[in-house]
Design a protein around this motif. Structure first.
Motif, mmCIF file in Angstrom:
data_model
loop_
_atom_site.group_PDB
_atom_site.id
_atom_site.type_symbol
_atom_site.label_atom_id
_atom_site.label_comp_id
_atom_site.label_asym_id
_atom_site.label_seq_id
_atom_site.Cartn_x
_atom_site.Cartn_y
_atom_site.Cartn_z
ATOM 1 N N TYR A 142 -31.450 10.851 3.371
ATOM 2 C CA TYR A 142 -31.516 9.491 2.836
ATOM 3 C C TYR A 142 -31.762 9.434 1.331
ATOM 4 O O TYR A 142 -31.357 8.477 0.666
ATOM 5 C CB TYR A 142 -32.531 8.638 3.588
ATOM 6 C CG TYR A 142 -33.987 9.024 3.488
ATOM 7 C CD1 TYR A 142 -34.743 8.741 2.361
ATOM 8 C CD2 TYR A 142 -34.636 9.648 4.562
ATOM 9 C CE1 TYR A 142 -36.096 9.065 2.288
ATOM 10 C CE2 TYR A 142 -35.972 9.973 4.501
ATOM 11 C CZ TYR A 142 -36.705 9.690 3.360
ATOM 12 O OH TYR A 142 -38.039 10.027 3.293
ATOM 13 N N PHE A 145 -28.540 8.954 -0.661
ATOM 14 C CA PHE A 145 -27.700 7.766 -0.479
ATOM 15 C C PHE A 145 -27.466 7.090 -1.834
ATOM 16 O O PHE A 145 -28.369 7.088 -2.699
ATOM 17 C CB PHE A 145 -28.363 6.758 0.465
ATOM 18 C CG PHE A 145 -28.501 7.233 1.888
ATOM 19 C CD1 PHE A 145 -27.914 8.413 2.316
ATOM 20 C CD2 PHE A 145 -29.225 6.495 2.808
ATOM 21 C CE1 PHE A 145 -28.042 8.849 3.632
ATOM 22 C CE2 PHE A 145 -29.364 6.914 4.127
ATOM 23 C CZ PHE A 145 -28.771 8.097 4.537
ATOM 24 N N PHE A 166 -30.236 5.054 8.737
ATOM 25 C CA PHE A 166 -29.397 6.249 8.842
ATOM 26 C C PHE A 166 -29.086 6.697 10.279
ATOM 27 O O PHE A 166 -28.245 7.570 10.489
ATOM 28 C CB PHE A 166 -30.033 7.420 8.080
ATOM 29 C CG PHE A 166 -31.398 7.834 8.547
ATOM 30 C CD1 PHE A 166 -31.564 8.649 9.665
ATOM 31 C CD2 PHE A 166 -32.538 7.431 7.862
ATOM 32 C CE1 PHE A 166 -32.824 9.035 10.096
ATOM 33 C CE2 PHE A 166 -33.809 7.819 8.278
ATOM 34 C CZ PHE A 166 -33.955 8.632 9.396
ATOM 35 N N ASP A 168 -27.388 5.511 12.737
ATOM 36 C CA ASP A 168 -26.027 5.320 13.248
ATOM 37 C C ASP A 168 -24.975 6.054 12.420
ATOM 38 O O ASP A 168 -23.781 5.962 12.720
ATOM 39 C CB ASP A 168 -25.680 3.825 13.283
ATOM 40 C CG ASP A 168 -26.519 3.073 14.311
ATOM 41 O OD1 ASP A 168 -26.651 3.585 15.438
ATOM 42 O OD2 ASP A 168 -27.053 2.000 13.980
ATOM 43 N N MET A 169 -25.408 6.770 11.405
ATOM 44 C CA MET A 169 -24.454 7.488 10.563
ATOM 45 C C MET A 169 -23.867 8.696 11.288
ATOM 46 O O MET A 169 -24.529 9.312 12.123
ATOM 47 C CB MET A 169 -25.135 7.962 9.271
ATOM 48 C CG MET A 169 -25.434 6.869 8.279
ATOM 49 S SD MET A 169 -26.096 7.555 6.736
ATOM 50 C CE MET A 169 -26.040 6.105 5.693
ATOM 51 N N GLU A 170 -22.664 9.041 10.894
ATOM 52 C CA GLU A 170 -22.007 10.222 11.449
ATOM 53 C C GLU A 170 -22.711 11.482 10.937
ATOM 54 O O GLU A 170 -23.116 11.541 9.758
ATOM 55 C CB GLU A 170 -20.538 10.232 11.023
ATOM 56 C CG GLU A 170 -19.718 11.345 11.630
ATOM 57 C CD GLU A 170 -18.265 11.289 11.191
ATOM 58 O OE1 GLU A 170 -17.571 12.313 11.311
ATOM 59 O OE2 GLU A 170 -17.823 10.206 10.727
ATOM 60 N N GLU A 172 -23.216 15.157 9.432
ATOM 61 C CA GLU A 172 -22.449 15.911 8.439
ATOM 62 C C GLU A 172 -21.897 17.214 9.020
ATOM 63 O O GLU A 172 -20.939 17.777 8.502
ATOM 64 C CB GLU A 172 -23.328 16.210 7.229
ATOM 65 C CG GLU A 172 -23.728 14.941 6.471
ATOM 66 C CD GLU A 172 -24.653 15.215 5.293
ATOM 67 O OE1 GLU A 172 -25.262 16.311 5.258
ATOM 68 O OE2 GLU A 172 -24.745 14.346 4.407
#
Length: 489
Positions: A142, A145, A166, A168-170, A172
């Protein structure tokens, strides 16, 4: 005077013992004096402003404060000055997790969705606590970002509210695939601690670590509380300082929210050495080489590396961690074999604590060490601010041959960004171009120059430099993102 043989022998033994103790005292005294002179010189050159503690064989041989805890009131740093720790916090979070594991309240190899049922199942079912502890979860960090420090970092959040930014983020990469430092993972560990215990992260710290160890000068740093002996945080700009930008401490949370003193961190070191609050077996898990991180390894909240000891063909295993947070950077390093400890807590932002630590280790091992030199980058910044870009660059080139100064890529990069953030684009581009000419084999210098050209709207040169950076470092995801954006435009 006549003396019986056994009395003579006893007298001789006592003299030898006293001589040995005296020699040990003198050796320790000499090392302490060397550390004092070394850190005094770093302070004189504006490269250190904080508190220091060094222990050898488990005993403190040196502790002191340098510079100011508060520059407005000329209050000096001391061994009891409270500094923000930044990412040193992570080792305390890891300790809480292993304590709860030892109590049978959680497991390291189960999905985090077991403890956070509201976390998205697509990722929560394949990320484990082990992945969070070792920065191998794939969760985006984060603090990387866009506009995080300029905007998000100033606002208060509850742990659940911030996790929503964060979760729901895909990912890496697939969990366990590789090491990529992520504050997000340790933030989630704090939330898991709260869910499992029904108590706040801060309450767990006090009950399980600080109170049992009598660490009275450590805790969760709340901006609104009156805290005796708390250092103010500053950022260096050339050879001067400004107050560090505000950061709401609900955001670093279990990844970086703690404060402490060098003396309390010595207590922490001794507790780890004696397995006082965690079994030996599980304490060893903290320091195990779980995953490769560059040329070293990462455990649970600790890094493991080797440093030449000078005492044998083997290298000295060093366990440590650094921290960086607005206005502070910190470092703690332990050598379990020798029971040595070096703690450096600095309250003026970025500085090279790693170099200082290495020199102190060399003193402890009776090895030659390097004296600090003045920063050529800071000299350049002062000259540009005083006399303009052209005159500043000319003075820099003239001074470069002086042994009094040293040029470091990170120092140049830092002052380039200070100019860039101040809207001084011409100055920033000049500094970044110098850095490219001095360190042409570094991917990062081209990335920084690309960003500066992007800021002034020179897309052609921005694209060229980002491409060069990515060619040299294919893992430069930030460069790829910027290049994609530029090419789309």
């Amino acid at each position: 005077m006549n003396m019986k043989p056994y009395l003579l022998l006893r007298f001789f033994f006592i003299c030898c013992l006293l001589g040995l103790l005296n020699n040990q005292f003198l050796i320790a005294q000499t090392k302490a004096a060397q550390i004092e002179d070394l850190m005094g010189l770093y302070t004189e050159y504006g490269q250190f402003n904080g508190s220091v503690l060094v222990a050898e064989d488990g005993e403190v041989i040196y502790k002191n404060g340098f510079g100011k805890a508060n520059m407005e009131w000329d209050i000096p740093n001391t061994p009891v000055t409270k500094h923000r720790l930044g990412s040193i916090t992570k080792q305390f979070t890891a300790m809480l997790i292993l304590q709860l594991m030892e109590e049978g309240k959680l497991k390291l190899d189960v999905p985090i969705a077991t403890y956070l049922p509201e976390y998205p199942k697509a990722t929560g079912d394949k990320i484990t606590l082990h992945h969070l502890l070792t920065h191998s979860s794939g969760i985006p960090n984060y603090t990387s970002f866009p506009k995080f420090f300029a905007e998000t970092s100033r606002d208060p959040f509850s742990p659940n509210e911030f996790t929503a930014l964060f979760k729901d983020m895909e990912l890496e990469f697939e969990p366990g695939e590789k090491f990529t430092y992520s504050n997000s993972g340790y933030f989630l560990l704090g939330l898991i601690i709260e869910k499992v215990t029904g108590k706040s992260y801060e309450e767990n710290l006090q009950e399980k670590i600080f109170t049992p160890l009598n660490m009275k000068d450590s805790g969760f740093d709340h901006h609104d509380l009156i805290l005796k002996n708390r250092a103010s945080g500053y950022e260096k700009q050339g050879n001067s300082y400004v107050n560090a930008p505000y950061l709401d401490m609900s955001i670093p949370y279990a990844a970086g929210s703690l404060y402490s003193t060098v003396e309390d961190l010595y207590i922490w070191d001794r507790a780890l050495a004696s397995n006082k609050i965690l079994s030996k077996k599980n304490t060893e898990l903290l320091f195990a080489a779980h995953i490769k991180s560059g040329d070293s390894f990462y455990g649970y909240g600790w890094g493991t590396d080797k440093m030449p000891s000078g005492t044998s063909a083997d290298s000295l295993v060093v366990i440590g961690h650094g921290g960086g947070i607005n206005g502070f950077n910190t470092m703690i390093n332990r050598t379990p074999k020798n029971q040595d400890l070096i703690v450096l807590l600095n309250n003026t932002g970025r500085t090279n604590l790693g170099e200082m630590t290495q020199n102190i280790y060399k003193i402890l091992n009776d090895l030659p060490y390097n004296l600090p030199q003045k920063s050529l980058a800071n000299f350049l910044m002062e000259e540009i601010n005083t006399n303009g870009v052209e005159a500043g660059v000319a003075a820099y080139k003239k001074q470069k041959a002086s042994k009094e100064y040293i040029l470091k890529e990170n120092d140049m990069n830092a002052i380039g960004y200070q100019f860039l953030q101040a809207g001084k684009h011409k100055e920033a581009i000049a500094v970044f171009n110098l850095n490219v000419s001095e360190f042409p084999e570094s991917s990062n210098v081209y990335d920084s120059l690309g960003e500066a050209y992007m800021e002034v709207g020179n897309k052609e040169l921005a694209i060229s430099n980002y491409k060069r950076s990515i060619e040299m470092d294919p893992s430069n995801d930030n460069g790829k993102e910027m290049l994609k954006k530029l090419q789309k435009e």
